[in-house]
Write an enzyme that holds these catalytic residues in place. Structure first.
Site, PDB file in Angstrom:
ATOM      1  N   LYS A   1     -43.427  10.200 -67.247  1.00  0.00           N
ATOM      2  CA  LYS A   1     -43.414   8.817 -66.762  1.00  0.00           C
ATOM      3  C   LYS A   1     -43.413   8.764 -65.223  1.00  0.00           C
ATOM      4  O   LYS A   1     -43.161   9.781 -64.555  1.00  0.00           O
ATOM      5  CB  LYS A   1     -42.196   8.106 -67.346  1.00  0.00           C
ATOM      6  CG  LYS A   1     -42.245   7.971 -68.879  1.00  0.00           C
ATOM      7  CD  LYS A   1     -41.074   7.129 -69.392  1.00  0.00           C
ATOM      8  CE  LYS A   1     -41.119   6.947 -70.891  1.00  0.00           C
ATOM      9  NZ  LYS A   1     -40.024   6.044 -71.361  1.00  0.00           N
TER      10      LYS A   1
ATOM     11  N   ARG B   1     -34.509  14.758 -70.573  1.00  0.00           N
ATOM     12  CA  ARG B   1     -33.980  13.521 -69.973  1.00  0.00           C
ATOM     13  C   ARG B   1     -32.656  13.787 -69.242  1.00  0.00           C
ATOM     14  O   ARG B   1     -32.407  13.219 -68.174  1.00  0.00           O
ATOM     15  CB  ARG B   1     -33.844  12.438 -71.039  1.00  0.00           C
ATOM     16  CG  ARG B   1     -35.211  11.805 -71.367  1.00  0.00           C
ATOM     17  CD  ARG B   1     -35.167  10.937 -72.591  1.00  0.00           C
ATOM     18  NE  ARG B   1     -36.352  10.095 -72.722  1.00  0.00           N
ATOM     19  CZ  ARG B   1     -36.663   9.429 -73.824  1.00  0.00           C
ATOM     20  NH1 ARG B   1     -35.882   9.512 -74.908  1.00  0.00           N
ATOM     21  NH2 ARG B   1     -37.748   8.687 -73.876  1.00  0.00           N
TER      22      ARG B   1
ATOM     23  N   HIS C   1     -41.879  10.199 -72.399  1.00  0.00           N
ATOM     24  CA  HIS C   1     -42.022   9.528 -73.698  1.00  0.00           C
ATOM     25  C   HIS C   1     -42.195  10.592 -74.776  1.00  0.00           C
ATOM     26  O   HIS C   1     -42.763  11.652 -74.514  1.00  0.00           O
ATOM     27  CB  HIS C   1     -43.270   8.635 -73.680  1.00  0.00           C
ATOM     28  CG  HIS C   1     -43.634   8.079 -75.031  1.00  0.00           C
ATOM     29  ND1 HIS C   1     -43.021   6.967 -75.549  1.00  0.00           N
ATOM     30  CD2 HIS C   1     -44.517   8.509 -75.972  1.00  0.00           C
ATOM     31  CE1 HIS C   1     -43.512   6.725 -76.765  1.00  0.00           C
ATOM     32  NE2 HIS C   1     -44.427   7.655 -77.037  1.00  0.00           N
TER      33      HIS C   1
ATOM     34  N   TYR D   1     -46.871  -0.421 -75.297  1.00  0.00           N
ATOM     35  CA  TYR D   1     -45.497  -0.721 -75.715  1.00  0.00           C
ATOM     36  C   TYR D   1     -45.406  -2.036 -76.505  1.00  0.00           C
ATOM     37  O   TYR D   1     -44.315  -2.603 -76.612  1.00  0.00           O
ATOM     38  CB  TYR D   1     -44.570  -0.741 -74.509  1.00  0.00           C
ATOM     39  CG  TYR D   1     -44.190   0.648 -74.022  1.00  0.00           C
ATOM     40  CD1 TYR D   1     -43.339   1.467 -74.771  1.00  0.00           C
ATOM     41  CD2 TYR D   1     -44.684   1.159 -72.835  1.00  0.00           C
ATOM     42  CE1 TYR D   1     -42.987   2.735 -74.342  1.00  0.00           C
ATOM     43  CE2 TYR D   1     -44.334   2.438 -72.398  1.00  0.00           C
ATOM     44  CZ  TYR D   1     -43.480   3.216 -73.158  1.00  0.00           C
ATOM     45  OH  TYR D   1     -43.127   4.472 -72.732  1.00  0.00           O
TER      46      TYR D   1
ATOM     47  N   THR E   1     -32.543   8.352 -75.399  1.00  0.00           N
ATOM     48  CA  THR E   1     -33.229   7.403 -74.509  1.00  0.00           C
ATOM     49  C   THR E   1     -32.450   7.218 -73.201  1.00  0.00           C
ATOM     50  O   THR E   1     -33.033   7.203 -72.113  1.00  0.00           O
ATOM     51  CB  THR E   1     -33.364   6.038 -75.217  1.00  0.00           C
ATOM     52  OG1 THR E   1     -33.964   6.239 -76.500  1.00  0.00           O
ATOM     53  CG2 THR E   1     -34.199   5.079 -74.399  1.00  0.00           C
TER      54      THR E   1
ATOM     55  N   GLU F   1     -50.708   6.772 -80.738  1.00  0.00           N
ATOM     56  CA  GLU F   1     -50.500   6.890 -79.289  1.00  0.00           C
ATOM     57  C   GLU F   1     -51.463   7.902 -78.675  1.00  0.00           C
ATOM     58  O   GLU F   1     -51.994   7.681 -77.581  1.00  0.00           O
ATOM     59  CB  GLU F   1     -49.046   7.273 -79.014  1.00  0.00           C
ATOM     60  CG  GLU F   1     -48.091   6.149 -79.391  1.00  0.00           C
ATOM     61  CD  GLU F   1     -46.622   6.556 -79.386  1.00  0.00           C
ATOM     62  OE1 GLU F   1     -45.785   5.676 -79.657  1.00  0.00           O
ATOM     63  OE2 GLU F   1     -46.306   7.738 -79.110  1.00  0.00           O
TER      64      GLU F   1
ATOM     65  N   ARG G   1     -38.463  15.253 -79.938  1.00  0.00           N
ATOM     66  CA  ARG G   1     -37.363  14.300 -79.682  1.00  0.00           C
ATOM     67  C   ARG G   1     -36.077  15.071 -79.350  1.00  0.00           C
ATOM     68  O   ARG G   1     -35.305  14.652 -78.492  1.00  0.00           O
ATOM     69  CB  ARG G   1     -37.138  13.386 -80.886  1.00  0.00           C
ATOM     70  CG  ARG G   1     -38.314  12.483 -81.268  1.00  0.00           C
ATOM     71  CD  ARG G   1     -38.557  11.328 -80.349  1.00  0.00           C
ATOM     72  NE  ARG G   1     -37.439  10.450 -80.163  1.00  0.00           N
ATOM     73  CZ  ARG G   1     -37.533   9.213 -79.639  1.00  0.00           C
ATOM     74  NH1 ARG G   1     -38.722   8.723 -79.281  1.00  0.00           N
ATOM     75  NH2 ARG G   1     -36.478   8.477 -79.459  1.00  0.00           N
TER      76      ARG G   1
ATOM     77  N   PHE H   1     -36.039  -5.766 -72.636  1.00  0.00           N
ATOM     78  CA  PHE H   1     -36.450  -4.889 -71.535  1.00  0.00           C
ATOM     79  C   PHE H   1     -37.965  -4.761 -71.398  1.00  0.00           C
ATOM     80  O   PHE H   1     -38.445  -4.067 -70.505  1.00  0.00           O
ATOM     81  CB  PHE H   1     -35.822  -3.497 -71.710  1.00  0.00           C
ATOM     82  CG  PHE H   1     -36.157  -2.799 -73.017  1.00  0.00           C
ATOM     83  CD1 PHE H   1     -37.367  -2.138 -73.194  1.00  0.00           C
ATOM     84  CD2 PHE H   1     -35.242  -2.796 -74.061  1.00  0.00           C
ATOM     85  CE1 PHE H   1     -37.665  -1.484 -74.387  1.00  0.00           C
ATOM     86  CE2 PHE H   1     -35.535  -2.151 -75.266  1.00  0.00           C
ATOM     87  CZ  PHE H   1     -36.756  -1.496 -75.421  1.00  0.00           C
TER      88      PHE H   1
ATOM     89  N   ASN I   1     -36.815   7.141 -67.621  1.00  0.00           N
ATOM     90  CA  ASN I   1     -36.199   8.270 -68.324  1.00  0.00           C
ATOM     91  C   ASN I   1     -37.156   9.462 -68.511  1.00  0.00           C
ATOM     92  O   ASN I   1     -37.075  10.189 -69.490  1.00  0.00           O
ATOM     93  CB  ASN I   1     -35.573   7.810 -69.645  1.00  0.00           C
ATOM     94  CG  ASN I   1     -36.575   7.187 -70.590  1.00  0.00           C
ATOM     95  OD1 ASN I   1     -37.758   7.102 -70.269  1.00  0.00           O
ATOM     96  ND2 ASN I   1     -36.118   6.762 -71.752  1.00  0.00           N
TER      97      ASN I   1
HETATM   98  N1  UDP Z   1     -35.998   1.185 -72.485  1.00  0.00           N
HETATM   99  C1  UDP Z   1     -35.344   0.422 -71.523  1.00  0.00           C
HETATM  100  N2  UDP Z   1     -34.131  -0.152 -71.857  1.00  0.00           N
HETATM  101  C2  UDP Z   1     -33.553   0.005 -73.086  1.00  0.00           C
HETATM  102  C3  UDP Z   1     -34.233   0.774 -74.061  1.00  0.00           C
HETATM  103  C4  UDP Z   1     -35.453   1.343 -73.720  1.00  0.00           C
HETATM  104  O1  UDP Z   1     -35.830   0.255 -70.413  1.00  0.00           O
HETATM  105  O2  UDP Z   1     -32.450  -0.531 -73.323  1.00  0.00           O
HETATM  106  C5  UDP Z   1     -37.301   1.796 -72.139  1.00  0.00           C
HETATM  107  C6  UDP Z   1     -37.205   3.307 -71.923  1.00  0.00           C
HETATM  108  O3  UDP Z   1     -38.144   3.683 -70.913  1.00  0.00           O
HETATM  109  C7  UDP Z   1     -37.610   3.830 -73.297  1.00  0.00           C
HETATM  110  C8  UDP Z   1     -38.711   2.837 -73.681  1.00  0.00           C
HETATM  111  O4  UDP Z   1     -38.210   1.587 -73.211  1.00  0.00           O
HETATM  112  O5  UDP Z   1     -38.057   5.169 -73.234  1.00  0.00           O
HETATM  113  C9  UDP Z   1     -39.006   2.741 -75.165  1.00  0.00           C
HETATM  114  O6  UDP Z   1     -37.791   2.487 -75.851  1.00  0.00           O
HETATM  115  P1  UDP Z   1     -37.436   3.268 -77.197  1.00  0.00           P
HETATM  116  O7  UDP Z   1     -36.288   2.566 -77.820  1.00  0.00           O
HETATM  117  O8  UDP Z   1     -38.671   3.470 -78.025  1.00  0.00           O
HETATM  118  O9  UDP Z   1     -36.889   4.674 -76.634  1.00  0.00           O
HETATM  119  P2  UDP Z   1     -37.530   6.145 -76.734  1.00  0.00           P
HETATM  120  O10 UDP Z   1     -38.248   6.253 -78.066  1.00  0.00           O
HETATM  121  O11 UDP Z   1     -38.444   6.299 -75.544  1.00  0.00           O
HETATM  122  O12 UDP Z   1     -36.345   7.075 -76.652  1.00  0.00           O
HETATM  123 MG    MG Z   2     -39.739   5.046 -78.831  1.00  0.00          MG
END
Ligand code: UDP
Ligand code: MG
Length: 139
Positions: free
Chosen positions: A11, A104, A117, A51, A93, A128, A87, A59, A114
């Site tokens: 990112k 992360r 992705h 997204y 996250t 994706e 993961r 968010f 973070n």
């Molecule tokens: N994100 C954020 N605030 C939150 C949760 C997620 O800004 O409270 C952002 C963060 O960059 C995250 C992305 O949105 O990676 C997608 O969220 P997701 O819940 O899918 O998390 P991920 O799968 O990336 O762990």
């Molecule tokens: Mg996700």
């Protein structure tokens, strides 16, 4: 059976802080092979599309702005059990909750910025990956 590919992005925060190389090294050391890779930049329309699944979340607007704020690296990765293993490699996250040694925990700046992705299912890995790369059947 779990699939063999997942999709990742390095990112904008991690590109900006010159961590592309360090993150790719972690990915390779964990046993992932890079099948396709692209250095590019999303505009707000394409970040919003990518997204779209989160568009009702509070968010979303900030996330789209952040993900279109600078260059990213998009890649398709291959490994047995790729989605779940990746993961595990990236961690939670929120970097404050990510296990020590995860990407992360090491490189993320905040829950939004973070570092990386990682797809959350085999189906989304294909969706994706197709967003950035055509002719996926080659991979
Ligand atoms: N994100 C954020 N605030 C939150 C949760 C997620 O800004 O409270 C952002 C963060 O960059 C995250 C992305 O949105 O990676 C997608 O969220 P997701 O819940 O899918 O998390 P991920 O799968 O990336 O762990
Ligand atoms: Mg996700």
């Amino acid at each position: 059976m779990a699939g063999k590919v997942t999709f990742t992005m390095i990112k904008p925060d991690a590109v900006e802080s010159n961590n592309i190389g360090a993150i790719l090294q972690k990915i390779n050391e964990a046993g992932f092979r890079i099948l396709a890779m692209k250095y590019t930049k999303l505009n707000s329309e394409s970040a919003g599309q990518f997204y779209a699944v989160h568009k009702e979340r509070p968010f979303y607007g900030d996330l789209v702005k952040y993900m279109s704020s600078g260059p990213i690296v998009a890649a398709i990765l291959e490994k047995d059990n790729a989605v779940a293993d990746f993961r595990d490699l990236i961690g939670a996250t929120d970097p404050a909750k990510a296990a020590p040694g995860t990407i992360r925990a090491l490189f993320a700046k905040s829950i939004e910025a973070n570092a990386v992705h990682g797809s959350d299912s085999d189906e989304n890995a294909l969706i994706e990956g197709s967003f950035f790369f055509s002719q996926l059947e080659r991979f």
